[in-house]
Design a protein around this motif. Structure first.
Motif, short mmCIF file in Angstrom:
data_model
loop_
_atom_site.label_atom_id
_atom_site.label_comp_id
_atom_site.label_asym_id
_atom_site.label_seq_id
_atom_site.Cartn_x
_atom_site.Cartn_y
_atom_site.Cartn_z
N ARG A 130 1.09 -1.19 -0.15
CA ARG A 130 -0.02 -0.09 0.04
C ARG A 130 1.03 1.12 0.24
O ARG A 130 0.12 2.46 -1.08
CB ARG A 130 -1.13 0.16 1.06
CG ARG A 130 -2.25 -1.23 1.28
CD ARG A 130 -3.25 -0.63 2.23
NE ARG A 130 -4.01 0.19 2.28
CZ ARG A 130 -4.18 1.32 3.23
NH1 ARG A 130 -2.86 1.54 3.75
NH2 ARG A 130 -4.77 2.59 3.06
N SER A 137 2.11 7.09 -6.62
CA SER A 137 0.73 7.65 -7.29
C SER A 137 1.07 9.03 -7.69
O SER A 137 0.22 9.53 -8.50
CB SER A 137 -0.40 8.16 -5.81
OG SER A 137 -0.04 8.37 -4.83
N GLU A 181 -5.74 5.69 -15.44
CA GLU A 181 -7.34 5.27 -14.75
C GLU A 181 -7.40 4.13 -14.34
O GLU A 181 -7.66 3.14 -12.91
CB GLU A 181 -8.22 5.44 -15.44
CG GLU A 181 -9.01 6.44 -16.00
CD GLU A 181 -9.29 7.84 -15.05
OE1 GLU A 181 -10.03 6.84 -14.39
OE2 GLU A 181 -8.51 8.28 -14.12
N ARG A 184 -5.86 3.91 -10.62
CA ARG A 184 -6.34 4.14 -10.06
C ARG A 184 -7.05 2.89 -9.51
O ARG A 184 -8.05 2.69 -8.42
CB ARG A 184 -7.68 5.00 -10.34
CG ARG A 184 -7.37 5.95 -10.47
CD ARG A 184 -8.49 7.87 -10.45
NE ARG A 184 -8.62 9.18 -9.89
CZ ARG A 184 -7.52 9.82 -10.72
NH1 ARG A 184 -7.12 9.70 -12.12
NH2 ARG A 184 -7.37 11.23 -10.43
N ASP A 185 -7.87 2.12 -9.80
CA ASP A 185 -8.82 1.11 -9.88
C ASP A 185 -7.36 0.58 -8.54
O ASP A 185 -8.13 -0.34 -7.78
CB ASP A 185 -8.70 0.13 -10.95
CG ASP A 185 -9.42 0.38 -12.23
OD1 ASP A 185 -10.66 0.99 -11.65
OD2 ASP A 185 -9.29 0.37 -13.21
N MET A 187 -5.14 1.32 -6.67
CA MET A 187 -5.83 2.15 -4.95
C MET A 187 -7.15 1.98 -4.82
O MET A 187 -6.61 1.47 -4.11
CB MET A 187 -5.60 4.14 -5.60
CG MET A 187 -3.61 4.08 -6.24
SD MET A 187 -3.97 6.11 -6.08
CE MET A 187 -3.56 6.90 -5.06
N ARG A 188 -8.16 1.96 -5.47
CA ARG A 188 -9.00 1.75 -4.76
C ARG A 188 -9.40 0.40 -4.48
O ARG A 188 -9.92 0.23 -3.16
CB ARG A 188 -10.60 1.79 -5.76
CG ARG A 188 -10.17 3.62 -6.26
CD ARG A 188 -11.56 3.69 -7.73
NE ARG A 188 -11.51 4.46 -7.58
CZ ARG A 188 -11.82 5.14 -9.23
NH1 ARG A 188 -12.02 4.03 -10.49
NH2 ARG A 188 -11.85 6.22 -9.79
N ALA A 189 -8.42 -1.17 -4.50
CA ALA A 189 -8.31 -1.77 -4.30
C ALA A 189 -8.22 -1.69 -3.30
O ALA A 189 -7.65 -2.74 -2.02
CB ALA A 189 -7.87 -2.73 -5.60
N ASP A 191 -7.45 0.53 -0.99
CA ASP A 191 -8.71 1.50 0.45
C ASP A 191 -7.56 2.65 0.15
O ASP A 191 -7.33 3.16 1.07
CB ASP A 191 -8.80 0.56 1.54
CG ASP A 191 -9.59 -0.58 1.85
OD1 ASP A 191 -10.47 -0.16 0.28
OD2 ASP A 191 -9.66 -1.50 2.16
N ASP A 193 -6.35 6.75 -0.98
CA ASP A 193 -7.35 7.68 -1.36
C ASP A 193 -6.66 7.96 -2.89
O ASP A 193 -5.33 8.42 -3.16
CB ASP A 193 -6.94 8.90 -0.81
CG ASP A 193 -8.18 10.61 -0.94
OD1 ASP A 193 -8.22 10.42 -2.65
OD2 ASP A 193 -8.39 10.71 -0.37
N ASP A 194 -7.72 7.62 -4.50
CA ASP A 194 -7.40 8.43 -5.79
C ASP A 194 -6.80 10.13 -5.99
O ASP A 194 -7.69 9.73 -6.73
CB ASP A 194 -8.03 7.26 -6.35
CG ASP A 194 -8.82 7.92 -6.49
OD1 ASP A 194 -9.91 8.33 -5.28
OD2 ASP A 194 -9.65 6.80 -7.57
N THR A 195 -7.45 10.96 -5.15
CA THR A 195 -7.49 11.71 -6.02
C THR A 195 -6.23 12.28 -5.77
O THR A 195 -4.98 12.20 -5.17
CB THR A 195 -7.90 13.28 -4.01
OG1 THR A 195 -9.36 12.72 -4.16
CG2 THR A 195 -8.47 13.55 -4.95
#
Length: 333
Positions: A130, A137, A181, A184-185, A187-189, A191, A193-195
């Motif tokens: 993580r 990112s 993009e 971003r997937d 990052m979301r997986a 948990d 923040d993909d800002t």
């Protein structure tokens, strides 16, 4: 995105200045310096803020600062220090223009940087993975954008080669396939923040240096050769590490959507490798013989900075510590 927290006199004065309306105020002193520019938090954060004005800017900064003569002049002095540090870190021999593709292959073959990808594949904890993704990112949420500065500066076969590579990076016009993009997937997986820019305050200097190196080459037209060389090295060393990243994330429970970013790069960058080395860099060097050395310098700088980034993470994790940057306030709490 708002301005980040300062890390020293340079970035503190810059933040204070950028919060004003542009009125010709000089950003401030630039005499604070360290021998190791890649790990100089104050320098790298200051450069990152200057460069970010040319990308998306900051919500709390007047957009007219982008081309402030005072700010550009101040940035140039910081760039001189950064560039000198990169040249010292990545010395390159003279090479004939026609030999550039082979010289690039030799540079990549000789690269013996620490194997961050191997560690992430076999040993990293979920929290370490993580941290790796959070730090990456800073670049990957604007993946391809810094290299795209070269497009209007090229012509003919070299331009077509770069556009072919960048078209894949931008998903062939399909938003869901853009590499930024797909990241971003990831990052979301995990948990996260993909800002855009969310983890800049947690990024150590060397993480910022990874992106600053490309911006330095991209925003200075006289370094176009270094920019295309950097891209070539990036593409030529991407497939195997991304396979390992993907396998590491699968080991930690990542599903197909979470690993698609890495799996996509395994296939795409294997094709890009040849295009970048021969059609892009080889053609560019033949058209600009005096820039052949710049191409190799850009490639060597890419490998050297990435090795510093990898080493920094592995050193911290080896000590049982987080790889994320902590502010002075956090350290004294």
């Amino acid at each position: 995105m708002r301005l980040p927290q300062p890390r020293g006199p340079l970035s503190a004065t810059l933040v204070e200045t950028l919060r004003r309306s542009q009125d010709g105020v000089q950003p401030g002193p630039d005499d604070a310096r360290t021998a190791d520019v890649l790990h100089d938090h104050d320098l790298q954060l200051s450069l990152w803020m200057c460069y970010e004005l040319h990308y998306r800017g900051f919500d709390d900064v007047d957009d007219t600062w982008e081309w402030s003569p005072d700010l550009i002049s101040w940035r140039r002095r910081l760039e001189d220090r950064f560039l000198a540090g990169l040249r010292a870190l990545a010395p390159t021999p003279a090479v004939a223009p026609e030999a550039v593709p082979d010289a690039l292959a030799d540079l990549v073959a000789a690269d013996d940087g620490p194997s961050l990808a191997g560690y992430l594949q076999r040993e990293a904890t979920l929290e370490q993975f993580r941290e790796f993704v959070a730090l990456r990112s800073v670049y990957h949420l604007k993946e391809a954008d810094p290299h795209s500065w070269a497009i209007p500066r090229l012509e003919g076969r070299a331009k077509a080669a770069l556009v072919e590579i960048q078209a894949d990076e931008y998903g062939g016009g399909r938003v869901e396939r853009m590499h930024s993009e797909l990241f971003r997937d990831v990052m979301r997986a995990l948990d996260l923040d993909d800002t855009y820019g969310h983890y800049v305050d947690r990024a150590p200097a060397v993480t910022l240096a990874v992106t600053n190196t490309i911006s330095l080459f991209g925003l200075n037209r006289n370094l176009t050769g270094a920019l295309v060389g950097h891209l070539a090295a990036f593409e030529m060393t991407s497939s195997l590490p991304n396979r390992r990243y993907g396998n590491g994330l699968r080991r930690l429970g990542g599903d197909e959507r979470a690993t698609r970013f890495y799996d996509e790069h395994v296939e795409a960058d294997a094709v890009h490798e040849q295009i970048a080395a021969h059609d892009l860099c080889g053609t560019y060097a033949k058209a600009h013989p005096d820039a052949a050395g710049d191409v190799l310098f850009g490639a060597a700088a890419c490998l050297a900075v990435e090795a510093e980034f990898a080493g920094a993470l592995l050193d911290r994790w080896g000590l049982g510590l987080s790889a994320l940057h902590t502010s002075a306030l956090e350290r004294t709490a």
